[in-house]
Design a protein around this motif. Structure first.
Motif, PDB file in Angstrom:
ATOM      1  N   VAL A 173       0.852  -1.197   0.000  1.00 32.85           N
ATOM      2  CA  VAL A 173       0.000   0.000   0.000  1.00 32.85           C
ATOM      3  C   VAL A 173       0.883   1.241   0.000  1.00 32.85           C
ATOM      4  CG1 VAL A 173      -2.080  -0.979   1.021  1.00 32.85           C
ATOM      5  CG2 VAL A 173      -0.218  -0.290   2.508  1.00 32.85           C
ATOM      6  N   PRO A 174       0.566   2.235  -0.840  1.00 32.70           N
ATOM      7  CA  PRO A 174       1.407   3.445  -0.899  1.00 32.70           C
ATOM      8  C   PRO A 174       1.320   4.254   0.387  1.00 32.70           C
ATOM      9  CG  PRO A 174      -0.528   3.682  -2.312  1.00 32.70           C
ATOM     10  CD  PRO A 174      -0.563   2.285  -1.778  1.00 32.70           C
ATOM     11  N   MET A 175       2.398   4.956   0.714  1.00 32.69           N
ATOM     12  CA  MET A 175       2.447   5.792   1.917  1.00 32.69           C
ATOM     13  C   MET A 175       1.363   6.860   1.836  1.00 32.69           C
ATOM     14  SD  MET A 175       4.925   4.609   3.651  1.00 32.69           S
ATOM     15  CE  MET A 175       5.246   5.904   4.850  1.00 32.69           C
ATOM     16  N   ALA A 185      -5.501  -6.215  -5.670  1.00 29.64           N
ATOM     17  CA  ALA A 185      -4.199  -6.800  -5.969  1.00 29.64           C
ATOM     18  C   ALA A 185      -3.120  -6.189  -5.077  1.00 29.64           C
ATOM     19  CB  ALA A 185      -3.857  -6.582  -7.442  1.00 29.64           C
ATOM     20  N   THR A 186      -3.198  -4.861  -4.901  1.00 27.90           N
ATOM     21  CA  THR A 186      -2.200  -4.177  -4.064  1.00 27.90           C
ATOM     22  C   THR A 186      -2.302  -4.628  -2.616  1.00 27.90           C
ATOM     23  OG1 THR A 186      -2.203  -2.247  -5.509  1.00 27.90           O
ATOM     24  CG2 THR A 186      -1.439  -1.909  -3.255  1.00 27.90           C
ATOM     25  N   LEU A 187      -3.543  -4.695  -2.100  1.00 25.27           N
ATOM     26  CA  LEU A 187      -3.725  -5.074  -0.701  1.00 25.27           C
ATOM     27  C   LEU A 187      -3.340  -6.541  -0.484  1.00 25.27           C
ATOM     28  CD1 LEU A 187      -4.472  -3.910   1.967  1.00 25.27           C
ATOM     29  CD2 LEU A 187      -6.877  -4.345   1.504  1.00 25.27           C
ATOM     30  N   ALA A 188      -3.673  -7.408  -1.445  1.00 25.45           N
ATOM     31  CA  ALA A 188      -3.288  -8.821  -1.341  1.00 25.45           C
ATOM     32  C   ALA A 188      -1.770  -8.943  -1.274  1.00 25.45           C
ATOM     33  CB  ALA A 188      -3.839  -9.602  -2.533  1.00 25.45           C
ATOM     34  N   ARG A 189      -1.073  -8.160  -2.124  1.00 27.08           N
ATOM     35  CA  ARG A 189       0.382  -8.195  -2.126  1.00 27.08           C
ATOM     36  C   ARG A 189       0.947  -7.657  -0.809  1.00 27.08           C
ATOM     37  NH1 ARG A 189       4.919  -8.904  -5.743  1.00 27.08           N
ATOM     38  NH2 ARG A 189       3.307  -9.647  -7.160  1.00 27.08           N
ATOM     39  N   ALA A 190       0.299  -6.590  -0.303  1.00 27.19           N
ATOM     40  CA  ALA A 190       0.755  -5.993   0.960  1.00 27.19           C
ATOM     41  C   ALA A 190       0.629  -7.005   2.116  1.00 27.19           C
ATOM     42  CB  ALA A 190      -0.044  -4.733   1.272  1.00 27.19           C
TER      43      ALA A 190
END
Lengths: 197, 197
Positions: A173-175, A185-190
């Motif tokens: 997740v971006p700062m 996809a981003t949250l799953a990767r995070a």
């Protein structure tokens, strides 16, 4: 009805990316209203940039000499190399002031659909730079999209057998972002790449 | 670290309206990647535009001669004159293909706060053009904002006593618009200026 030199300027400006016919017209009117020295300065800057700026013979970023400032700077760390897709990515990494190694610009990503294979990128030149014992780590900083990931995988398979440490920039997740608005996809990767505190 | 000619080009591009530092950088990279002929053509177009394009001596639109195409075109109607604030407004009126008269460009609007009075606009030159018996109607096509309305009022007070028909472009709900989303001022004007069918 508009004078021919103005039409030509509008047509040339409209070829720039993200500049349509109307914006080009607005820019041309601005240039006409500005002091004439501005148009002359811009004209001169354009000529000089194509005459003097070329790709660095080692890392393929931009320079007006044989080698670029990044390659010539003795204070930068030779042991760590950051591979990016393009010049804008290099600038983005540089703006962080976090990276003090060397760069290598691929000038593209692998994209079979668009006919871009390894030979169209600066991969041969990357391999030639990696003399054994000099570079220790290669950071693959291609974009976190399908082509960027595929290129990262391809490079990893090439470089690992050479005994190099190959790393990938972190994805998550971006700062300053908000979990509620992060895509799946981003949250799953995070989650899967979570770190112990 | 970036080569000086590139920095200069980015700085010059970033002076254009609506072009920030990042967009200027993106445009500069595009120019560098494009065939070098593009930068030369754009450079040439810039030089020519400031060397050759000037204001028409009669209507103050743009031309590369003494008078512009609008003033020279014998098919246009001398009896009707459209007064606009700027060149972009002239282009907008022209794109409608509805107007076949002559133009007059004020190059601004009355704006006491910014120190723009009648002497800063091409109003003296407008009055000089209005020989009696030639022009019959003046369409005041300044923008429908506070300064544009004030300028229209000022021009009306000057021109009416000269026996000219002075008209103003209609204000109301825009075509394809939605009453629900029209602002109060626009809808109020559309009501008060209603026409019988």
């Amino acid at each position: 009805m508009t004078p021919e030199p103005l039409n030509r300027l509008i047509a040339q400006l409209a070829r720039l990316p993200g500049i349509g016919e109307k914006t080009a017209q607005r820019l041309a009117f601005y240039i006409l209203r500005a002091p004439p020295q501005y148009a002359r300065d811009l004209s001169q800057a354009l000529q000089e940039v194509v005459e003097k700026v070329r790709l660095c013979a080692r890392c393929f970023s931009l320079t007006d000499q044989e080698l670029c400032g990044f390659c010539l700077d003795a204070r930068r760390d030779d042991r760590i190399l950051c591979v990016v897709e393009g010049l804008a990515d290099l600038m983005a990494v540089e703006r962080t002031r976090e990276f003090k190694g060397r760069y290598h610009v691929l000038h593209g990503v692998l994209s079979p659909l668009e006919g871009v294979g390894p030979d169209q990128l600066r991969i041969k030149e990357l391999l030639a730079r990696l003399e054994p014992g000099r570079v220790e780590e290669v950071i693959v900083a291609t974009n976190p999209d399908v082509e960027g990931e595929a290129t990262a995988l391809y490079l990893t398979r090439l470089l690992k057998p050479m005994g190099l440490k190959v790393t990938r920039i972190a994805q998550g997740v971006p700062m300053g972002g908000d979990l509620e608005y992060a895509d799946q996809a981003t949250l799953a990767r995070a989650l899967s790449a979570r770190r112990e505190l």
